[in-house]
Design a protein around this motif. Structure first.
Motif, PDB file in Angstrom:
ATOM      1  N   ILE A   1       0.822  -1.207   0.000  1.00 52.53           N
ATOM      2  CA  ILE A   1       0.000   0.000   0.000  1.00 52.53           C
ATOM      3  C   ILE A   1       0.864   1.269   0.000  1.00 52.53           C
ATOM      4  CG2 ILE A   1      -0.230   0.063   2.519  1.00 52.53           C
ATOM      5  CD1 ILE A   1      -3.100   1.082   2.092  1.00 52.53           C
ATOM      6  N   VAL A   2       2.060   1.192   0.590  1.00 53.66           N
ATOM      7  CA  VAL A   2       2.959   2.349   0.572  1.00 53.66           C
ATOM      8  C   VAL A   2       3.415   2.643  -0.852  1.00 53.66           C
ATOM      9  CG1 VAL A   2       5.206   3.215   1.336  1.00 53.66           C
ATOM     10  CG2 VAL A   2       3.711   2.040   2.953  1.00 53.66           C
ATOM     11  N   TYR A   3       3.741   1.602  -1.595  1.00 54.22           N
ATOM     12  CA  TYR A   3       4.103   1.780  -3.001  1.00 54.22           C
ATOM     13  C   TYR A   3       2.912   2.334  -3.778  1.00 54.22           C
ATOM     14  CZ  TYR A   3       5.367   0.613  -7.821  1.00 54.22           C
ATOM     15  OH  TYR A   3       5.618   0.680  -9.166  1.00 54.22           O
ATOM     16  N   GLU A   4       1.723   1.824  -3.509  1.00 52.72           N
ATOM     17  CA  GLU A   4       0.527   2.299  -4.192  1.00 52.72           C
ATOM     18  C   GLU A   4       0.300   3.784  -3.963  1.00 52.72           C
ATOM     19  OE1 GLU A   4      -1.254   0.733  -6.259  1.00 52.72           O
ATOM     20  OE2 GLU A   4      -1.193  -1.415  -5.868  1.00 52.72           O
ATOM     21  N   GLY A   5       0.770   4.276  -2.831  1.00 49.73           N
ATOM     22  CA  GLY A   5       0.592   5.685  -2.515  1.00 49.73           C
ATOM     23  C   GLY A   5       1.563   6.622  -3.215  1.00 49.73           C
ATOM     24  N   LEU A   6       2.456   6.083  -4.032  1.00 51.34           N
ATOM     25  CA  LEU A   6       3.429   6.919  -4.727  1.00 51.34           C
ATOM     26  C   LEU A   6       2.817   7.717  -5.878  1.00 51.34           C
ATOM     27  CD1 LEU A   6       6.537   4.544  -4.935  1.00 51.34           C
ATOM     28  CD2 LEU A   6       6.118   6.397  -3.320  1.00 51.34           C
ATOM     29  N   GLY A   7       1.621   7.381  -6.302  1.00 47.30           N
ATOM     30  CA  GLY A   7       1.016   8.099  -7.427  1.00 47.30           C
ATOM     31  C   GLY A   7      -0.437   7.732  -7.616  1.00 47.30           C
TER      32      GLY A   7
ATOM     33  N   HIS B   1      -1.759   6.695 -10.499  1.00 49.01           N
ATOM     34  CA  HIS B   1      -1.910   5.578 -11.434  1.00 49.01           C
ATOM     35  C   HIS B   1      -0.558   4.898 -11.591  1.00 49.01           C
ATOM     36  CE1 HIS B   1      -0.113   8.388 -14.290  1.00 49.01           C
ATOM     37  NE2 HIS B   1      -1.069   9.246 -13.986  1.00 49.01           N
ATOM     38  N   ASP B   2      -0.526   3.766 -12.288  1.00 51.58           N
ATOM     39  CA  ASP B   2       0.679   2.943 -12.369  1.00 51.58           C
ATOM     40  C   ASP B   2       1.882   3.708 -12.925  1.00 51.58           C
ATOM     41  OD1 ASP B   2      -0.647   0.798 -11.315  1.00 51.58           O
ATOM     42  OD2 ASP B   2      -0.988  -0.208 -13.233  1.00 51.58           O
ATOM     43  N   ALA B   3       1.684   4.460 -14.006  1.00 50.81           N
ATOM     44  CA  ALA B   3       2.800   5.173 -14.620  1.00 50.81           C
ATOM     45  C   ALA B   3       3.396   6.196 -13.662  1.00 50.81           C
ATOM     46  CB  ALA B   3       2.346   5.854 -15.909  1.00 50.81           C
ATOM     47  N   GLU B   4       2.541   6.881 -12.926  1.00 59.37           N
ATOM     48  CA  GLU B   4       3.021   7.884 -11.970  1.00 59.37           C
ATOM     49  C   GLU B   4       3.757   7.220 -10.811  1.00 59.37           C
ATOM     50  OE1 GLU B   4       0.850  11.750 -10.932  1.00 59.37           O
ATOM     51  OE2 GLU B   4       0.395  10.447  -9.223  1.00 59.37           O
ATOM     52  N   ARG B   5       3.230   6.087 -10.356  1.00 57.63           N
ATOM     53  CA  ARG B   5       3.895   5.367  -9.261  1.00 57.63           C
ATOM     54  C   ARG B   5       5.276   4.888  -9.700  1.00 57.63           C
ATOM     55  NH1 ARG B   5      -1.577   4.040  -7.765  1.00 57.63           N
ATOM     56  NH2 ARG B   5      -1.804   2.438  -9.365  1.00 57.63           N
ATOM     57  N   ARG B   6       5.374   4.337 -10.885  1.00 56.63           N
ATOM     58  CA  ARG B   6       6.669   3.849 -11.361  1.00 56.63           C
ATOM     59  C   ARG B   6       7.657   4.994 -11.519  1.00 56.63           C
ATOM     60  NH1 ARG B   6       3.255   0.437 -14.616  1.00 56.63           N
ATOM     61  NH2 ARG B   6       3.513   1.832 -16.418  1.00 56.63           N
ATOM     62  N   CYS B   7       7.197   6.120 -12.022  1.00 54.67           N
ATOM     63  CA  CYS B   7       8.070   7.282 -12.189  1.00 54.67           C
ATOM     64  C   CYS B   7       8.608   7.761 -10.841  1.00 54.67           C
ATOM     65  CB  CYS B   7       7.314   8.403 -12.898  1.00 54.67           C
ATOM     66  SG  CYS B   7       8.299   9.897 -13.183  1.00 54.67           S
ATOM     67  N   THR B   8       7.724   7.874  -9.851  1.00 60.00           N
ATOM     68  CA  THR B   8       8.145   8.300  -8.513  1.00 60.00           C
ATOM     69  C   THR B   8       9.115   7.294  -7.913  1.00 60.00           C
ATOM     70  OG1 THR B   8       5.997   9.368  -8.173  1.00 60.00           O
ATOM     71  CG2 THR B   8       7.344   8.985  -6.220  1.00 60.00           C
ATOM     72  N   TYR B   9       8.823   6.021  -8.123  1.00 56.28           N
ATOM     73  CA  TYR B   9       9.695   4.977  -7.589  1.00 56.28           C
ATOM     74  C   TYR B   9      11.087   5.050  -8.215  1.00 56.28           C
ATOM     75  CZ  TYR B   9      11.115   0.336  -5.968  1.00 56.28           C
ATOM     76  OH  TYR B   9      11.780  -0.702  -5.369  1.00 56.28           O
TER      77      TYR B   9
ATOM     78  N   VAL C   1      17.166  11.268   5.879  1.00 53.62           N
ATOM     79  CA  VAL C   1      16.165  11.034   4.852  1.00 53.62           C
ATOM     80  C   VAL C   1      16.472  11.864   3.628  1.00 53.62           C
ATOM     81  CG1 VAL C   1      14.401  10.502   6.561  1.00 53.62           C
ATOM     82  CG2 VAL C   1      14.622  12.835   5.731  1.00 53.62           C
ATOM     83  N   GLY C   2      15.759  11.615   2.553  1.00 54.95           N
ATOM     84  CA  GLY C   2      16.025  12.306   1.297  1.00 54.95           C
ATOM     85  C   GLY C   2      15.753  13.780   1.384  1.00 54.95           C
ATOM     86  N   LYS C   3      16.452  14.544   0.564  1.00 52.65           N
ATOM     87  CA  LYS C   3      16.331  15.991   0.618  1.00 52.65           C
ATOM     88  C   LYS C   3      15.172  16.509  -0.219  1.00 52.65           C
ATOM     89  CE  LYS C   3      20.528  15.861  -0.730  1.00 52.65           C
ATOM     90  NZ  LYS C   3      21.861  16.153  -1.260  1.00 52.65           N
ATOM     91  N   ASN C   4      14.806  15.801  -1.262  1.00 49.22           N
ATOM     92  CA  ASN C   4      13.841  16.331  -2.221  1.00 49.22           C
ATOM     93  C   ASN C   4      12.585  15.501  -2.352  1.00 49.22           C
ATOM     94  OD1 ASN C   4      15.728  18.367  -2.940  1.00 49.22           O
ATOM     95  ND2 ASN C   4      16.816  16.847  -4.177  1.00 49.22           N
ATOM     96  N   LEU C   5      12.384  14.529  -1.475  1.00 48.17           N
ATOM     97  CA  LEU C   5      11.240  13.641  -1.589  1.00 48.17           C
ATOM     98  C   LEU C   5      10.461  13.630  -0.268  1.00 48.17           C
ATOM     99  CD1 LEU C   5      12.960  10.722  -3.440  1.00 48.17           C
ATOM    100  CD2 LEU C   5      11.218  12.195  -4.392  1.00 48.17           C
ATOM    101  N   PRO C   6       9.143  13.461  -0.328  1.00 48.82           N
ATOM    102  CA  PRO C   6       8.358  13.387   0.911  1.00 48.82           C
ATOM    103  C   PRO C   6       8.817  12.244   1.785  1.00 48.82           C
ATOM    104  CG  PRO C   6       6.946  13.502  -1.050  1.00 48.82           C
ATOM    105  CD  PRO C   6       8.350  13.274  -1.528  1.00 48.82           C
ATOM    106  N   ASP C   7       8.716  12.430   3.105  1.00 52.18           N
ATOM    107  CA  ASP C   7       9.150  11.387   4.035  1.00 52.18           C
ATOM    108  C   ASP C   7       8.465  10.074   3.764  1.00 52.18           C
ATOM    109  OD1 ASP C   7       9.556  13.434   7.043  1.00 52.18           O
ATOM    110  OD2 ASP C   7      10.769  13.213   5.244  1.00 52.18           O
TER     111      ASP C   7
END
Length: 242
Positions: free
Chosen positions: A163-169, A171-179, A233-239
């Motif tokens: 579910i955490v991965y699902e929250g990256l975007g 839709h699928d393309a947006e999630r993969r891009c964020t990942y 943690v990362g500098k440019n990405l949400p926690d």
């Protein structure tokens, strides 16, 4: 404390809490010799994960060890999965290569993973193993991992996104891009040590509150947590995506 002592600790397992599993070849010997071996292992993993109600979020099959990141609705699901998978793969391997005896280095090792801040970190750690081993220069070049499914959208019936991965975007393309963007930031040496310590000592991977909460849920005293310095943690990405 030696690795052998740590390996005899009671295993920490909780329903629905992600688990990072590591299983190594005996004496670090190869447990995969040819392409067919990887294919058989993945087929067995898919079969027995479904039977044990385990969802695989990430994996990598290295020459002499395996990493899995999974969740299960039952506390004993991962143990059932690994017992059946180990037994049947060893039977296949010994028969194919006319050998006898053990293939794996004792019990598999594992650590409960805090999903809010550490799940995708652990997922990246797993899928970057071939890069750290200098087998490939990019994770997508390695065939025997979940990176192509999680980052590139390649069909992989083994993978169930968390579910955490699902929250990256949205839709699928947006999630993969964020990942994929997560892989632009290198995992720190401290984070690598923290993940390795947790896996080798069967300790929870997460903030102190997670260590206390999981230990309390199991009626155990909190395990000592690797804590040499704060997690960066990362500098440019949400926690939530780290």
């Amino acid at each position: 404390m030696t690795d052998d002592t740590m390996a005899r600790r009671p295993r920490l397992l909780l329903p629905a809490v992600p688990l990072h599993i590591i299983q190594r070849g005996n004496n670090r010997n190869p447990c995969f010799a040819e392409e067919a071996d990887y294919l058989v292992y993945l087929s067995l993993l898919q079969q027995y994960a479904a039977a044990a109600a385990c969802q695989i979020h990430a994996y990598v099959l290295m020459t002499n060890h395996v990493h899995l990141l999974l969740s299960s609705g039952s506390a004993n699901g991962p143990s059932v999965l690994m017992r059946r998978l180990g037994q049947h793969y060893v039977q296949y391997f010994n028969r194919r290569y006319q050998r006898t005896g053990t293939l794996w280095e004792g019990r598999f090792r594992s650590s409960l993973v805090d999903h809010e801040r550490y799940l995708l970190v652990c997922q990246r750690y797993i899928e970057l193993n071939p890069v750290r081993a200098r087998m490939v220069s990019e994770p997508g070049q390695y065939r025997w991992s979940s990176f192509r499914a999680n980052a590139l959208g390649e069909d992989d019936p083994l993978i169930t996104p968390h579910i955490v991965y699902e929250g990256l975007g949205r839709h699928d393309a947006e999630r993969r891009c964020t990942y994929r963007c997560l892989f632009e930031e290198t995992l720190s040496d401290h984070m690598l040590e923290q993940i390795r310590y947790a896996g080798n000592s069967n300790s929870p991977l997460g903030p102190e509150s997670f260590v206390v909460e999981t230990s309390r849920s199991l009626g155990m005293a909190p395990r000592r947590k690797y804590n040499r310095q704060p997690v960066v943690v990362g500098k440019n990405l949400p926690d939530k995506v780290l």
